[in-house]
Design a protein around this motif. Sequence first.
Motif, PDB file in Angstrom:
ATOM      1  N   ASP A   1     -98.138 -72.235  -1.971  1.00 53.74           N
ATOM      2  CA  ASP A   1     -97.136 -71.169  -2.122  1.00 53.74           C
ATOM      3  C   ASP A   1     -97.819 -69.805  -2.115  1.00 53.74           C
ATOM      4  N   THR A   2     -97.223 -68.881  -1.416  1.00 52.38           N
ATOM      5  CA  THR A   2     -97.770 -67.527  -1.349  1.00 52.38           C
ATOM      6  C   THR A   2     -96.637 -66.497  -1.341  1.00 52.38           C
ATOM      7  N   VAL A   3     -97.000 -65.267  -1.619  1.00 51.21           N
ATOM      8  CA  VAL A   3     -96.071 -64.140  -1.531  1.00 51.21           C
ATOM      9  C   VAL A   3     -96.711 -63.105  -0.612  1.00 51.21           C
TER      10      VAL A   3
ATOM     11  N   HIS B   1     -91.026 -65.273  -6.274  1.00 52.36           N
ATOM     12  CA  HIS B   1     -91.246 -66.377  -5.325  1.00 52.36           C
ATOM     13  C   HIS B   1     -90.246 -67.511  -5.552  1.00 52.36           C
TER      14      HIS B   1
ATOM     15  N   MET C   1     -92.295 -74.503  -1.307  1.00 51.13           N
ATOM     16  CA  MET C   1     -91.509 -73.349  -0.860  1.00 51.13           C
ATOM     17  C   MET C   1     -92.273 -72.511   0.162  1.00 51.13           C
ATOM     18  N   GLY C   2     -93.607 -72.588   0.142  1.00 49.98           N
ATOM     19  CA  GLY C   2     -94.397 -71.869   1.127  1.00 49.98           C
ATOM     20  C   GLY C   2     -94.456 -70.379   0.878  1.00 49.98           C
ATOM     21  N   ASP C   3     -94.473 -69.659   1.976  1.00 55.70           N
ATOM     22  CA  ASP C   3     -94.617 -68.203   1.851  1.00 55.70           C
ATOM     23  C   ASP C   3     -93.254 -67.533   1.671  1.00 55.70           C
ATOM     24  N   VAL C   4     -93.210 -66.539   0.796  1.00 55.02           N
ATOM     25  CA  VAL C   4     -92.007 -65.724   0.609  1.00 55.02           C
ATOM     26  C   VAL C   4     -92.348 -64.290   0.993  1.00 55.02           C
TER      27      VAL C   4
ATOM     28  N   LEU D   1     -98.729 -69.966  -8.946  1.00 51.75           N
ATOM     29  CA  LEU D   1     -97.863 -70.702  -8.029  1.00 51.75           C
ATOM     30  C   LEU D   1     -98.436 -72.086  -7.728  1.00 51.75           C
TER      31      LEU D   1
ATOM     32  N   LEU E   1     -94.249 -61.153  -9.291  1.00 46.88           N
ATOM     33  CA  LEU E   1     -94.237 -61.695  -7.924  1.00 46.88           C
ATOM     34  C   LEU E   1     -94.048 -63.212  -7.940  1.00 46.88           C
ATOM     35  N   ALA E   2     -94.665 -63.867  -8.927  1.00 46.54           N
ATOM     36  CA  ALA E   2     -94.507 -65.331  -9.010  1.00 46.54           C
ATOM     37  C   ALA E   2     -93.053 -65.702  -9.314  1.00 46.54           C
TER      38      ALA E   2
END
Lengths: 119, 136
Positions: B41-43, A108, B1-4, B37, A104-105
């Motif tokens: 930054d988050t997913v 991203h 980049m923030g949230d994806v 991250l 997941l990283a």
Amino acid sequence: MATLTIGVFPGLVGNMAYDFALKLAAAAVDKGHKVSIWFSGNATGSVKANQKHLKDYSTGEKHLKALLEKGVEMCTCEACTVARGIQKPEGIEGIQWNAMHWYLAKIHGADRVLHIGGE
Amino acid sequence: MGDVKLAFVVQRPQYKGETSRLAITHAIAYQTVEILLEDGDTVTPTLCFIGEGVLGLQKGQKAMDTYGITSTETHLKNALLVDLDVLVCKEDLEKYGIPEDSIPDAEEMGADKTIRVVPFSEIQKAIEDAKHVLFF
């Protein structure tokens, strides 16, 4: 140049999707893209060292080592791998072992993700 | 980049293979991704079940008793406990004759979220909103 993350889930032996994923990774890195590969599910069986390359079967080790030399970052799902009886000291040197959040990283930070599903 | 935002689209039945289950466990892993991250930054995955992917989601599973493995039901409850959005295609449930009230929740475990049975159009919107779509 772009950042590409490839998730590889199919097994090394039994279909050609695994071979496709590695060849695609090689082509992308040769074009100057930054590539990372995540192995999960049956694909984790391919990180074991000392594979014998029989001509009737696909091989992972030779291609994985070549990709490592090209700077491709690779990681195997530790849980998937140990569940298949492969311990870290038996693995190909240079391939990381981590949990699913590694994938997941990398996603991203990726411009593109290719998720090559299993089965 | 923030949230994806990610869409995990499950098209294969649970228990038939491994990857439909791996979709759930990979999605749950979003809760610990921040350690890898940068700050901020988050997913955010959305877990979507469509087609044959709606099979094997019902409550009352005995996978631990029968096979000695964690059931899909338990994985789904864990997904709800970590506040994942879980969507199940209403049309596909109807196609297979699976009643909506057979879909589990994790209320007894204190989860705020529930699995949402939604028209495919809503799943399509989740796919369109995602930066990356992963088909399992």
